[in-house]
Design an enzyme around this catalytic site. Structure first.
Site, short mmCIF file in Angstrom:
data_model
loop_
_atom_site.label_atom_id
_atom_site.label_comp_id
_atom_site.label_asym_id
_atom_site.label_seq_id
_atom_site.Cartn_x
_atom_site.Cartn_y
_atom_site.Cartn_z
CG HIS A 172 -3.09 -0.63 -6.61
ND1 HIS A 172 -3.41 0.10 -5.48
CD2 HIS A 172 -3.23 -1.93 -6.25
CE1 HIS A 172 -3.73 -0.72 -4.50
NE2 HIS A 172 -3.63 -1.96 -4.94
CD GLU A 177 -2.55 3.41 -5.03
OE1 GLU A 177 -1.36 3.10 -4.86
OE2 GLU A 177 -3.43 2.59 -5.36
NE ARG A 187 -4.43 -0.85 0.31
CZ ARG A 187 -4.70 -1.89 -0.47
NH1 ARG A 187 -3.81 -2.31 -1.34
NH2 ARG A 187 -5.87 -2.49 -0.41
C1 8YV Z 1 -7.04 -4.37 -5.58
C2 8YV Z 1 -5.39 -4.70 -3.66
O1 8YV Z 1 -6.96 -4.41 -6.94
O2 8YV Z 1 -6.60 -6.55 -2.88
C3 8YV Z 1 -5.97 -5.54 -2.60
O3 8YV Z 1 -5.77 -5.19 -1.41
O4 8YV Z 1 -4.61 -3.85 -3.40
C4 8YV Z 1 -5.74 -4.92 -5.09
O5 8YV Z 1 -5.75 -6.30 -5.34
C5 8YV Z 1 -7.45 -2.99 -5.22
O6 8YV Z 1 -7.27 -2.66 -3.89
C6 8YV Z 1 -8.93 -2.79 -5.64
O7 8YV Z 1 -9.84 -2.69 -4.61
#
Ligand code: 8YV
Length: 327
Positions: free
Chosen positions: A286, A268, A239
């Site tokens: 991402h 982001e 993150r």
């Molecule tokens: C997602 C991610 O695409 O699952 C997670 O925590 O970071 C990614 O796989 C994104 O957060 C969409 O909600």
């Protein structure tokens, strides 16, 4: 009457179809990003929400949503949801663990290899028409094979990344909130539990896969970057906010570490513009979980949680089990 739900972002049409069998669905296939006040308006009279990590569910929002019973998130990370506030308002919340472990681990390796071997930098140079002759020192990078991989955050995705390092004859050191059991360590390429400082000092490649929280904010800042080897690479799959991006830009510019691969950023989809002026960073938007099969599996998992919760069954990935069984 079917319960009413909101789907906050565009999603696979078959998921909308499935949800429509159970709910009155307000969808958003135009993919408008709702502001918090817009979200409050849209969620009036809704018992459920199918969301992604781009919407924030905090106490202030929840207290304006008396009808809401369930937040089904299509992501494994859920730092956008204040789970304690959800429990206080008796709103269930769920995430999508496991279905994305292997895909995200694959991508971690793609980013690590692109970063260590300078693949995007070399491709930009080639595309710019600069390839006139071979040279002995063109795009020299760092080896993966035989090196030491450092994994910070040894959960399911971290372990899947560590397992893959066996094929590269690498050593693995890791740091985590708690130590794995010996069997898990053995499966993760005989990973050795070390302090964060030892990991930063000894790893050739550092991969971050820990969840974001107030406690993990800026896990990697100027002091940590200064401990790393000047030849080391850093990959962040976790993150934005786990790395202090300003400190990282300074380290990359001064070459106190060799390179970074980043799939996530502070603030982001906006990100620090100085990253664009650096050649020793690989930047992706991402996409670690973005394989066709896995994104479908994540959406299916979030839908299953929502259908269970509003159908009176325990959602398989309930984040606040204290709300179950319902009083
Ligand atoms: C997602 C991610 O695409 O699952 C997670 O925590 O970071 C990614 O796989 C994104 O957060 C969409 O909600």
């Amino acid at each position: 009457m079917k319960p009413a739900i909101l789907v906050t972002r565009a999603v696979f049409p078959e998921i909308l179809q499935l949800l429509s069998q159970h709910f009155q669905v307000e969808s958003n296939q135009e993919d408008v990003i709702f502001s918090p006040p817009e979200l409050v308006t849209k969620l009036q009279g809704k018992q459920g929400v199918f969301t992604t990590a781009s919407a924030r569910f905090n106490a202030e929002l929840l207290q304006q949503l008396p009808d809401l019973k369930m937040i089904a998130q299509m992501a494994v990370g859920y730092d956008n949801i204040d789970v304690a506030a959800c429990s206080a308002h008796r709103v269930m919340a769920s995430n999508t663990p496991d279905v994305l472990n292997e895909t995200t681990a694959d991508f971690g390796w793609a980013l690590l290899m692109a970063t260590a071997r300078r693949i995007t930098e070399a491709e930009h140079w080639l595309r710019a028409g600069q390839w006139k002759k071979w040279s002995y020192n063109g795009f020299l990078g760092a080896d993966l094979h035989g090196s030491t991989l450092g994994v910070i955050g040894m959960g399911r995705i971290g372990q899947a990344i560590a397992r893959r390092s066996m094929g590269f004859d690498m050593k693995v050191v890791y740091h985590n909130r708690s130590r794995l059991d010996p069997e898990q360590e053995a499966r993760a390429n005989k990973a050795r539990y070390v302090s964060k400082d030892e990991l930063l000092r000894t790893a050739d490649h550092v991969v971050l896969v820990l969840p974001y929280s107030a406690a993990s904010h800026h896990t990697i800042g100027a002091d940590e970057l200064a401990m790393m080897k000047p030849t080391a690479t850093l990959v962040n799959l976790a993150r934005g906010g786990i790395v202090d991006d300003v400190a990282l830009i300074a380290a990359l510019r001064a070459k106190t570490i060799a390179a970074a691969g980043l799939d996530v950023f502070e603030n982001e989809p906006k990100f620090h513009p100085d990253f664009l002026s650096l050649e020793n960073v690989v930047l992706t938007p991402h996409i670690a979980s973005a394989s066709e099969a896995t994104r479908r599996a994540m959406a299916g998992c979030a839908a299953a949680n929502l259908i269970a919760a509003l159908g009176g069954e325990r959602p398989p990935n309930l984040l606040n089990p204290e709300l179950w069984p319902k009083s």
